[in-house]
Design an enzyme around this catalytic site. Sequence first.
Site: not given
Ligand code: ASP
Length: 344
Positions: A16, A62, A92-93, A279-280
């Site tokens: 992002t 992702s 971030t994912d 652990t969860q």
């Molecule tokens: N879908 C984005 C990624 O992980 C989300 C992000 O960057 O926050 O590449």
Amino acid sequence: MSNAKASVLLIYTGGTIGMKEDPSDQTLRPFDFRSLMQEVPELRKFAIDIHSCTFDPLIDSSDIEPGMWKKLAEMIAQNYDAYDGFVVLHGTDTMAYSASALSFMLSGLSKPVIFTGSQLPIGRPRTDGKENLISSVEIAGSREADGSATVPEVCIFFNDLLLRGNRSTKIDAGGFEAFRSPNCPPLAEAGIEINYNRDVILRPSGKPFGVHTELDTAVSILKVHPGITERVVEDILLGRRTRAIILETFGCGNAPSRDWFLDIVRESNARGKILFNVTQCLRGAVNMDLYATGRALKDAGVLSGGDMTTESALAKLFVLMGQSDDNEYVKAHLEESLMGEISL
Ligand code: ASP
């Protein structure tokens, strides 16, 4: 301390932070990194030499694959002597997975590798990307009075906090406070100044820098839940191609105590598979000595992941299994702290 300007290499992988809206369908897509530098002219004001390189193609995180971790580790290795620190811009994912992986792949690290990203693209008003990027660069270029790096670790910087990479997890899909390391205090906090928590930051091991690029990904994750069936447990724990299974268990490491469940766990262990218990829960640790259900797992050959995150357990298995075909070798190192990933 040398008066030479610190130098930082910025590696843009996608995510992002560097995305723009495609006017044709309003979806966010990666854009050219040169525009990112234009968006943050503040970076030029630092007494830090900043160079950059980008992944080609840029990816939504992702789509991250272990092959890309290898590429990233090699990029850092090739530039290791030329820079004082590295900033990795990443979606971030899966950032916690990538930071965990790099923490185990880069051994003998004596320089900072700071992952960061943002929840809002850097070109948007109210973006968190600028702040995250600027502070990450400052941390990557920070040196102690003796010239050594202030943070010679793989970390995530997000929303004012510097977290150990292999202790971090994404906790919020939309808020700016997207990451936490619930079982490890932040390594630094950014306010008017960046305050480093030097008691927690690891010092270099003194071993020469090297990279482990051989990864074995034959790992499955079984998240136990009420109603889980014998068939599902059998498929995952006895899968022919799986060398290791992470059991994501309840509370302090508990799982169903029904005979069929424990029989499958025993059978999996008897077939030589590596069984690793995390652990969860977000906070706290596996302790298989506390309840009979946990003890039954331990007796069936399950190893404790203590307070490790699932992301870190996965990365640790990939790297250790890549180092040796011998599962006993992997088991012997799993419960040890290799890079500060587990509290002992
Ligand atoms: N879908 C984005 C990624 O992980 C989300 C992000 O960057 O926050 O590449």
